[in-house]
Write a protein that holds these residues in place. Structure first.
Motif, PDB file in Angstrom:
ATOM      1  N   PHE A 157      18.575   6.612  53.489  1.00 34.09           N
ATOM      2  CA  PHE A 157      19.623   6.595  54.503  1.00 34.09           C
ATOM      3  C   PHE A 157      20.058   5.180  54.886  1.00 34.09           C
ATOM      4  O   PHE A 157      20.814   5.001  55.846  1.00 34.09           O
ATOM      5  CB  PHE A 157      19.191   7.382  55.746  1.00 34.09           C
ATOM      6  N   ALA A 158      19.627   4.176  54.132  1.00 34.14           N
ATOM      7  CA  ALA A 158      20.016   2.785  54.402  1.00 34.14           C
ATOM      8  C   ALA A 158      21.532   2.596  54.468  1.00 34.14           C
ATOM      9  O   ALA A 158      22.014   1.812  55.292  1.00 34.14           O
ATOM     10  CB  ALA A 158      19.390   1.848  53.371  1.00 34.14           C
ATOM     11  N   PRO A 159      22.334   3.308  53.647  1.00 35.63           N
ATOM     12  CA  PRO A 159      23.798   3.129  53.746  1.00 35.63           C
ATOM     13  C   PRO A 159      24.376   3.448  55.126  1.00 35.63           C
ATOM     14  O   PRO A 159      25.445   2.959  55.474  1.00 35.63           O
ATOM     15  CB  PRO A 159      24.352   4.090  52.684  1.00 35.63           C
ATOM     16  N   LEU A 160      23.678   4.240  55.928  1.00 31.88           N
ATOM     17  CA  LEU A 160      24.170   4.538  57.275  1.00 31.88           C
ATOM     18  C   LEU A 160      24.118   3.305  58.169  1.00 31.88           C
ATOM     19  O   LEU A 160      24.830   3.233  59.164  1.00 31.88           O
ATOM     20  CB  LEU A 160      23.348   5.656  57.924  1.00 31.88           C
ATOM     21  N   ARG A 161      23.282   2.333  57.815  1.00 36.53           N
ATOM     22  CA  ARG A 161      23.134   1.131  58.633  1.00 36.53           C
ATOM     23  C   ARG A 161      24.096   0.022  58.225  1.00 36.53           C
ATOM     24  O   ARG A 161      23.971  -1.108  58.687  1.00 36.53           O
ATOM     25  CB  ARG A 161      21.670   0.659  58.585  1.00 36.53           C
ATOM     26  N   THR A 162      25.054   0.342  57.364  1.00 39.47           N
ATOM     27  CA  THR A 162      26.084  -0.620  56.962  1.00 39.47           C
ATOM     28  C   THR A 162      27.334  -0.388  57.813  1.00 39.47           C
ATOM     29  O   THR A 162      27.469   0.665  58.459  1.00 39.47           O
ATOM     30  CB  THR A 162      26.448  -0.437  55.471  1.00 39.47           C
ATOM     31  N   PRO A 163      28.273  -1.349  57.816  1.00 38.31           N
ATOM     32  CA  PRO A 163      29.527  -1.125  58.565  1.00 38.31           C
ATOM     33  C   PRO A 163      30.274   0.139  58.116  1.00 38.31           C
ATOM     34  O   PRO A 163      30.793   0.878  58.947  1.00 38.31           O
ATOM     35  CB  PRO A 163      30.339  -2.385  58.280  1.00 38.31           C
TER      36      PRO A 163
END
Length: 180
Positions: A157-163
């Motif tokens: 779920f790391a992509p959720l922490r991108t802009p």
């Protein structure tokens, strides 16, 4: 949307089905608000708790979307509706709310994130298989170790922490608010 279809009919009236759609959307929006509050708490809240509310918000949003036009042959008891429906919602909402000059690039990127994450979001709901990672209950991994959701990193779920991930979350929350 084959995973969502089934013999469960809420009612034969389109007006009642639309009322159910609005109810799912309202509850989805409440789950989005809780998800957002948990995200603001950062280190004080386990990632699994945030992701549990993300899963619930997305599931209810998808059910609201499926039912909004009076669809009756819908298995409302199933958790299996996010992987196929969430990208459709993202495409529909993003294409309506994004500025024309940046539309194709932004919509394309949001769809890419939604398609990549939606199966993972769907899998956050517990199943009867005690060997599947989920946001609620411990499971046993392939080595036989028991894994606690509160101690698992959920790195997928790391992509959720991108802009762009944050933009995707705002878009989905907007979709829930629009449907309610």
């Amino acid at each position: 949307l084959e995973d969502c279809t089934g013999a469960y009919e809420v009612s034969s009236s389109n007006a009642v089905i639309r009322a159910w759609s609005q109810a799912y959307a309202s509850q989805s929006y409440a789950d989005w608000e809780t998800y957002h509050a948990l995200c603001l708490a950062q280190g004080r809240v386990a990632e699994c708790a945030r992701l549990h509310h993300l899963q619930m918000a997305c599931e209810k949003l998808c059910k609201a979307h499926i039912m909004k036009d009076g669809r009756q042959n819908f298995n409302w008891r199933s958790h299996k509706c996010i992987a196929k429906t969430l990208p459709i919602i993202v495409r529909d909402i993003a294409s309506r709310t994004t500025d024309r000059g940046t539309k194709s690039n932004v919509v394309s990127h949001l769809l890419q994130i939604a398609r990549a994450l939606s199966p993972h979001i769907e899998s956050l709901a517990p199943t009867s298989d005690a060997q599947t990672p989920n946001a609620e209950y411990p499971w046993q991994d392939q080595s036989g170790a028991v894994v606690v959701p509160a101690e698992y990193d959920f790195s997928e779920f790391a992509p959720l922490r991108t802009p762009r991930g944050a933009q995707l979350i705002k878009l989905l929350q907007h979709a829930a608010q629009t449907l309610k």
